[in-house]
Design a protein around this motif. Structure first.
Motif, PDB file in Angstrom:
ATOM      1  N   LYS A 178       0.832  -1.208   0.000  1.00 30.18           N
ATOM      2  CA  LYS A 178       0.000   0.000   0.000  1.00 30.18           C
ATOM      3  C   LYS A 178       0.869   1.261   0.000  1.00 30.18           C
ATOM      4  N   ALA A 179       2.062   1.185   0.582  1.00 27.37           N
ATOM      5  CA  ALA A 179       2.949   2.353   0.604  1.00 27.37           C
ATOM      6  C   ALA A 179       3.381   2.731  -0.815  1.00 27.37           C
ATOM      7  N   TRP A 180       3.770   1.733  -1.614  1.00 30.77           N
ATOM      8  CA  TRP A 180       4.151   2.026  -2.998  1.00 30.77           C
ATOM      9  C   TRP A 180       2.932   2.455  -3.814  1.00 30.77           C
ATOM     10  N   LEU A 181       1.766   1.912  -3.518  1.00 31.24           N
ATOM     11  CA  LEU A 181       0.544   2.343  -4.207  1.00 31.24           C
ATOM     12  C   LEU A 181       0.250   3.812  -3.904  1.00 31.24           C
ATOM     13  N   PHE A 182       0.448   4.200  -2.644  1.00 31.83           N
ATOM     14  CA  PHE A 182       0.287   5.609  -2.258  1.00 31.83           C
ATOM     15  C   PHE A 182       1.260   6.484  -3.045  1.00 31.83           C
ATOM     16  N   ALA A 183       2.529   6.041  -3.131  1.00 29.14           N
ATOM     17  CA  ALA A 183       3.537   6.816  -3.869  1.00 29.14           C
ATOM     18  C   ALA A 183       3.167   6.950  -5.341  1.00 29.14           C
ATOM     19  N   ALA A 184       2.622   5.887  -5.926  1.00 25.37           N
ATOM     20  CA  ALA A 184       2.230   5.933  -7.340  1.00 25.37           C
ATOM     21  C   ALA A 184       1.120   6.947  -7.559  1.00 25.37           C
ATOM     22  N   ALA A 185       0.080   6.896  -6.712  1.00 24.62           N
ATOM     23  CA  ALA A 185      -1.040   7.819  -6.868  1.00 24.62           C
ATOM     24  C   ALA A 185      -0.632   9.259  -6.570  1.00 24.62           C
ATOM     25  N   LEU A 186       0.230   9.448  -5.574  1.00 22.73           N
ATOM     26  CA  LEU A 186       0.714  10.798  -5.242  1.00 22.73           C
ATOM     27  C   LEU A 186       1.502  11.385  -6.412  1.00 22.73           C
ATOM     28  N   SER A 187       2.407  10.587  -6.986  1.00 23.60           N
ATOM     29  CA  SER A 187       3.194  11.059  -8.132  1.00 23.60           C
ATOM     30  C   SER A 187       2.286  11.409  -9.304  1.00 23.60           C
ATOM     31  N   ALA A 188       1.256  10.577  -9.533  1.00 18.57           N
ATOM     32  CA  ALA A 188       0.323  10.856 -10.623  1.00 18.57           C
ATOM     33  C   ALA A 188      -0.452  12.141 -10.366  1.00 18.57           C
ATOM     34  N   GLY A 189      -0.799  12.405  -9.102  1.00 17.26           N
ATOM     35  CA  GLY A 189      -1.496  13.643  -8.778  1.00 17.26           C
ATOM     36  C   GLY A 189      -0.643  14.871  -9.031  1.00 17.26           C
ATOM     37  N   VAL A 190       0.629  14.811  -8.613  1.00 20.70           N
ATOM     38  CA  VAL A 190       1.538  15.938  -8.858  1.00 20.70           C
ATOM     39  C   VAL A 190       1.750  16.129 -10.357  1.00 20.70           C
ATOM     40  N   LEU A 191       1.877  15.020 -11.091  1.00 22.84           N
ATOM     41  CA  LEU A 191       2.048  15.112 -12.541  1.00 22.84           C
ATOM     42  C   LEU A 191       0.811  15.734 -13.194  1.00 22.84           C
ATOM     43  N   THR A 192      -0.373  15.322 -12.762  1.00 26.36           N
ATOM     44  CA  THR A 192      -1.606  15.872 -13.322  1.00 26.36           C
ATOM     45  C   THR A 192      -1.718  17.358 -13.030  1.00 26.36           C
ATOM     46  N   MET A 193      -1.254  17.782 -11.863  1.00 25.72           N
ATOM     47  CA  MET A 193      -1.240  19.204 -11.539  1.00 25.72           C
ATOM     48  C   MET A 193      -0.315  19.965 -12.487  1.00 25.72           C
ATOM     49  N   THR A 194       0.740  19.287 -12.956  1.00 27.18           N
ATOM     50  CA  THR A 194       1.701  19.914 -13.873  1.00 27.18           C
ATOM     51  C   THR A 194       1.174  19.923 -15.304  1.00 27.18           C
ATOM     52  N   LYS A 195       0.688  18.757 -15.754  1.00 29.34           N
ATOM     53  CA  LYS A 195       0.133  18.634 -17.103  1.00 29.34           C
ATOM     54  C   LYS A 195      -0.820  17.451 -17.105  1.00 29.34           C
ATOM     55  N   ASN A 196      -2.026  17.679 -17.561  1.00 30.71           N
ATOM     56  CA  ASN A 196      -3.079  16.674 -17.431  1.00 30.71           C
ATOM     57  C   ASN A 196      -3.020  15.673 -18.583  1.00 30.71           C
ATOM     58  N   VAL A 197      -2.030  14.776 -18.509  1.00 29.70           N
ATOM     59  CA  VAL A 197      -1.861  13.773 -19.566  1.00 29.70           C
ATOM     60  C   VAL A 197      -1.955  12.349 -19.022  1.00 29.70           C
ATOM     61  N   LEU A 203      -7.336   5.682 -12.852  1.00 27.51           N
ATOM     62  CA  LEU A 203      -8.406   4.729 -13.161  1.00 27.51           C
ATOM     63  C   LEU A 203      -7.839   3.320 -13.293  1.00 27.51           C
ATOM     64  N   ALA A 204      -6.636   3.201 -13.877  1.00 23.65           N
ATOM     65  CA  ALA A 204      -5.990   1.889 -13.990  1.00 23.65           C
ATOM     66  C   ALA A 204      -5.614   1.348 -12.612  1.00 23.65           C
ATOM     67  N   LEU A 205      -5.124   2.239 -11.728  1.00 21.82           N
ATOM     68  CA  LEU A 205      -4.807   1.810 -10.366  1.00 21.82           C
ATOM     69  C   LEU A 205      -6.041   1.247  -9.672  1.00 21.82           C
ATOM     70  N   ALA A 206      -7.132   2.020  -9.724  1.00 20.60           N
ATOM     71  CA  ALA A 206      -8.354   1.598  -9.038  1.00 20.60           C
ATOM     72  C   ALA A 206      -8.965   0.368  -9.705  1.00 20.60           C
ATOM     73  N   GLY A 207      -8.951   0.344 -11.043  1.00 20.78           N
ATOM     74  CA  GLY A 207      -9.514  -0.804 -11.753  1.00 20.78           C
ATOM     75  C   GLY A 207      -8.774  -2.091 -11.440  1.00 20.78           C
ATOM     76  N   GLY A 208      -7.454  -2.019 -11.358  1.00 22.01           N
ATOM     77  CA  GLY A 208      -6.675  -3.202 -11.008  1.00 22.01           C
ATOM     78  C   GLY A 208      -7.003  -3.701  -9.619  1.00 22.01           C
ATOM     79  N   VAL A 209      -7.120  -2.772  -8.655  1.00 22.24           N
ATOM     80  CA  VAL A 209      -7.451  -3.152  -7.278  1.00 22.24           C
ATOM     81  C   VAL A 209      -8.826  -3.817  -7.204  1.00 22.24           C
ATOM     82  N   LEU A 210      -9.786  -3.267  -7.942  1.00 21.39           N
ATOM     83  CA  LEU A 210     -11.159  -3.748  -7.819  1.00 21.39           C
ATOM     84  C   LEU A 210     -11.427  -5.043  -8.585  1.00 21.39           C
ATOM     85  N   PHE A 211     -10.751  -5.230  -9.721  1.00 19.20           N
ATOM     86  CA  PHE A 211     -11.172  -6.310 -10.609  1.00 19.20           C
ATOM     87  C   PHE A 211     -10.093  -7.346 -10.943  1.00 19.20           C
ATOM     88  N   LEU A 212      -8.809  -7.025 -10.724  1.00 16.82           N
ATOM     89  CA  LEU A 212      -7.763  -7.912 -11.236  1.00 16.82           C
ATOM     90  C   LEU A 212      -6.887  -8.548 -10.164  1.00 16.82           C
TER      91      LEU A 212
END
Length: 504
Positions: A178-197, A203-212
């Motif tokens: 969960k610690a690395w998952l937190f780091a992944a989502a945090l990095s994605a949030g900072v990146l999205t704040m920089t450029k929304n790409v 969605l892939a993070l959450a989809g993997g957790v829920l279904f895979l």
């Protein structure tokens, strides 16, 4: 006589065993060599061009950092956001000069490359060390990160954040962390704040957790909560900063404006939405249509969009409303000329995948000349700040326009074979192969990579432009997809002697 069928299998050769599982000492030597290549080629580049390269957008990134140094107040640009400005401010505080931004970009970029290769090693094991080392050398010498590391532009920090996000997610899958998952989502949030790409990434993070991943219901809820909290944390921090700041620049979104820049030539001038505003920009739209070569920067920065902005300002409207208006005009233009729009999209996809190929001639005389010109004509006539070391940097640029000095460097860039020829096309094929031939959580990872990859391919063919520097957040995906195919082939090859011996 003994039955030949009962003859014991021949043991695999020492060389085959060496390739299947290289000794730790040999692996350590390869890692040291890779680190030396990463550092060495960046030091060599700075030796050849000991100067930062000022870009057209550099002023909007640096102004807030300069103001913070002079006044102690950080007021972020409404269009650029806080992330790259904070990196510039950190470099100025550490090194006292804008050249320090280049040093910090190269240092963090080099660490990102090492992390990308190390993460692949964690997943694919010691048997993959040799091909990963060779691919890692290619990544270290890939011209795109080297080029943009020398510029005052935010693509380098986008690459760093993308590397953090993907590496953290892969390690989270590997170790169920969960610690690395937190780091992944945090990095994605900072990146999205920089450029929304990175829209598909959370969605892939959450989809993997829920279904895979096969978690129990409580574990699913916990992990989804971790993703949501970590992703939103940077935005919450910015809101807190703005709440206590003396002054806050209003937001200046750009997505709608960029989209209209790609479709302005099809503006429906007669009828439709906003007829009064269209009448005021009619002459500019018609002039733009008549140009032999279209350039969306003319629309966005010189003619139509600035005119619309003046009109909206006179009505007391904001930059948010300008972006919304441009988006509406863009969608109406597409509805007016759908065939022409889809032809442009197809042309951009072809240009991305095949037409442009790879440019190894960095720095070119044109690029150095552009940097010199941009230093002379800074954004909004921005004043020269002492940390820019203006005269020294300009002299260094002018003294290094001779391409003879860069001949060896260009040859080194051309040896990064993993990224030569048509790397975008090769990645599109490789990522499909990796999704097909991998299993379990490794497949989940590459499905997420594919979602981000193809989202950006569509984005660069519609809203954005197929420019090589916009591939920076996708470089980790390119590396893992291309090297992944080679690692699969390598493992198949080094297993072959063993299988042959067993079947003898």
């Amino acid at each position: 006589m003994s039955d030949p069928a009962e003859t014991p299998p021949r043991p695999p050769s020492k060389f085959a065993a060496f390739l299947r599982e290289p000794p730790r000492a040999f692996e350590a030597v390869l890692w040291l060599l890779l680190a030396a290549v990463i550092v060495g080629i960046r030091v060599y580049l700075w030796h050849l061009l000991p100067a930062y390269m000022w870009s057209r957008d550099a002023g909007s990134y640096t102004y807030a950092a300069f103001q913070w140094l002079d006044t102690g107040h950080m007021i972020f640009d409404g269009r650029r956001g806080p992330v790259y400005t904070l990196l510039i401010a950190a470099a100025l505080r550490l090194f006292g000069a804008l050249s320090g931004v280049v040093w910090l970009q190269h240092a963090l970029g080099g660490l990102s490359i090492l992390g990308i290769v190390a993460t692949a090693r964690v997943w694919w094991g010691r048997a993959a060390v040799v091909p990963l080392f060779l691919c890692g050398v290619c990544l270290a010498a890939y011209g795109l990160p080297l080029h943009l590391g020398q510029l005052i532009r935010n693509e380098s920090v986008i690459f760093i954040l993308s590397s953090l996000a993907f590496c953290s997610w892969w390690l989270a899958l590997k170790w169920n962390s969960k610690a690395w998952l937190f780091a992944a989502a945090l990095s994605a949030g900072v990146l999205t704040m920089t450029k929304n790409v990175f829209v598909p990434f959370p969605l892939a993070l959450a989809g993997g957790v829920l279904f895979l991943e096969g978690h129990a219901t409580r574990a699913k809820i916990t992990r989804v909560a971790v993703i949501v909290i970590a992703f939103l944390l940077p935005f919450a921090a910015l809101k807190v900063h703005n709440a206590f700041a003396r002054r806050v620049n209003p937001p200046e979104p750009q997505a709608g404006i960029l989209f209209y820049g790609r479709t302005a030539q099809w503006t429906k001038l007669d009828g439709g939405i906003e007829p009064e505003l269209k009448e005021k920009i009619r002459a500019e739209v018609e002039d733009y249509r008549a140009r032999p070569k279209l350039d969306n920067n003319i629309v966005i920065k010189r003619t139509i969009v600035p005119h619309l902005w003046r009109e909206l300002q006179a009505q007391g409207k904001s930059a948010v409303e300008l972006d919304r208006l441009c988006r509406r005009l863009a969608f109406e233009a597409i509805q007016n000329q759908p065939a022409a729009f889809w032809q442009q999209v197809r042309g951009d996809i072809y240009k991305l995948h095949i037409h442009d190929g790879v440019k190894n001639e960095f720095p070119s005389p044109e690029q150095i000349g552009d940097a010199i010109a941009e230093m002379h004509h800074r954004d909004d006539q921005q004043q020269v700040h002492p940390t820019m070391e203006y005269d020294k940097n300009l002299a260094a640029l002018e003294a290094h326009e001779d391409q003879e000095n860069f001949r060896l460097f260009h040859r080194l860039l051309s040896r990064a074979m993993l990224f030569q020829f048509y790397p975008v096309l090769e990645t599109t094929i490789a990522i499909c192969l990796m999704c097909f031939f991998t299993r379990g959580r490794e497949r989940e990872f590459f499905l997420g990579c594919a979602a981000v990859w193809f989202f950006n391919m569509v984005l660069l063919s519609t809203v954005g432009r197929p420019i090589e520097r916009y591939l920076m957040p996708l470089v980790p995906v390119m590396f893992w997809s291309l090297s992944g195919v080679l690692v699969l082939l390598w493992k198949l090859a080094v297993r072959a002697p063993r299988e042959t011996a067993s079947g003898a």
